[in-house]
Design an enzyme around this catalytic site. Structure first.
Site, PDB file in Angstrom:
ATOM      1  N   ASP A  38       5.107  24.307   5.156  1.00  0.00           N
ATOM      2  CA  ASP A  38       3.900  24.460   4.351  1.00  0.00           C
ATOM      3  C   ASP A  38       4.234  24.044   2.924  1.00  0.00           C
ATOM      4  OD1 ASP A  38       1.066  25.481   4.262  1.00  0.00           O
ATOM      5  OD2 ASP A  38       1.947  26.752   2.706  1.00  0.00           O
ATOM      6  N   ASN A  46      -3.629  19.776  -6.048  1.00  0.00           N
ATOM      7  CA  ASN A  46      -4.926  19.100  -5.942  1.00  0.00           C
ATOM      8  C   ASN A  46      -5.789  19.378  -7.170  1.00  0.00           C
ATOM      9  OD1 ASN A  46      -4.956  17.576  -3.554  1.00  0.00           O
ATOM     10  ND2 ASN A  46      -5.381  19.368  -2.312  1.00  0.00           N
ATOM     11  N   ASP A  55      -3.456  13.622  -1.457  1.00  0.00           N
ATOM     12  CA  ASP A  55      -3.368  12.775  -0.260  1.00  0.00           C
ATOM     13  C   ASP A  55      -2.100  11.924  -0.284  1.00  0.00           C
ATOM     14  OD1 ASP A  55      -5.772  13.818   0.618  1.00  0.00           O
ATOM     15  OD2 ASP A  55      -6.934  11.989   0.215  1.00  0.00           O
ATOM     16  N   GLU A  81      -2.194  21.404   4.630  1.00  0.00           N
ATOM     17  CA  GLU A  81      -0.873  20.997   4.141  1.00  0.00           C
ATOM     18  C   GLU A  81       0.234  21.618   4.972  1.00  0.00           C
ATOM     19  OE1 GLU A  81      -1.833  24.778   1.952  1.00  0.00           O
ATOM     20  OE2 GLU A  81      -2.974  23.052   2.558  1.00  0.00           O
TER      21      GLU A  81
END
Length: 174
Positions: A38, A46, A55, A81
């Site tokens: 993770d 983000n 991304d 993620e």
């Protein structure tokens, strides 16, 4: 079969291949290991740098993982993620070493992006916790959450169930 963003296999494929890996391991007397990964503070990445950066990081993490596993291993995007690597014919110790390599490779992406990129990883193996697919994933996930609680950017190995006959003390004695 493939996640369009990362190019890794998707969760549905992972579930199918894990069942096959476990069946083959039972027949061959070997084990299957799972590494649950993770990305740490991905939402913050983000929010601070934008979704295009998020991304790009996911794609590069996927490439870093794919470049560090054996041809027989299977890397998948588990969701968001969260990623998982399945390692057939692999011991818990070997999987933990592979997880540490993956952790270091992911952390190495920080320099490229000028942002802190790290991951928490949890490792489990059928030899220590049992041979059911749901159990290995849940146990690797538990180890992953211990890694997060322990400070993130680290690898934690699954703590086998008491009834499995495996214990850290027994492993250390071998």
């Amino acid at each position: 079969m493939r996640d369009p963003l990362t190019g890794l296999y998707n969760r549905r494929y992972m579930e199918d291949v894990l069942e096959r890996f476990i069946y083959m391991a039972e027949r061959n007397g070997s084990s299957v290991a799972a590494i649950m990964i993770d990305l740490d503070h991905f939402k913050r990445l983000n929010d601070e740098f934008g979704h295009a950066m998020g991304d790009a990081v996911l794609r590069e993490v996927a490439a870093a993982i794919a470049g560090a596993i054996r041809p027989s291993d299977v890397a998948c995007r588990y969701g968001g993620e969260e990623l998982i690597v399945l390692l057939p014919d692999c011991t818990l110790e070997e999987a933990a070493a592979r997880a540490e390599l993956l952790r270091a490779r992911i952390e190495g992406l920080s320099e490229i992006h000028g942002a802190r990129i790290s991951a928490s990883l949890g490792v489990a193996s059928t030899a220590e916790i049992g041979a059911r697919a749901a159990e290995i994933i849940a146990t690797a996930d538990d180890a992953l959450y211990r890694a997060k609680q322990g400070g993130r950017n680290r690898v934690e190995v699954a703590i086998p169930r008491a009834n499995s006959g495996w214990s850290p003390e027994l492993a250390a004695a071998e």
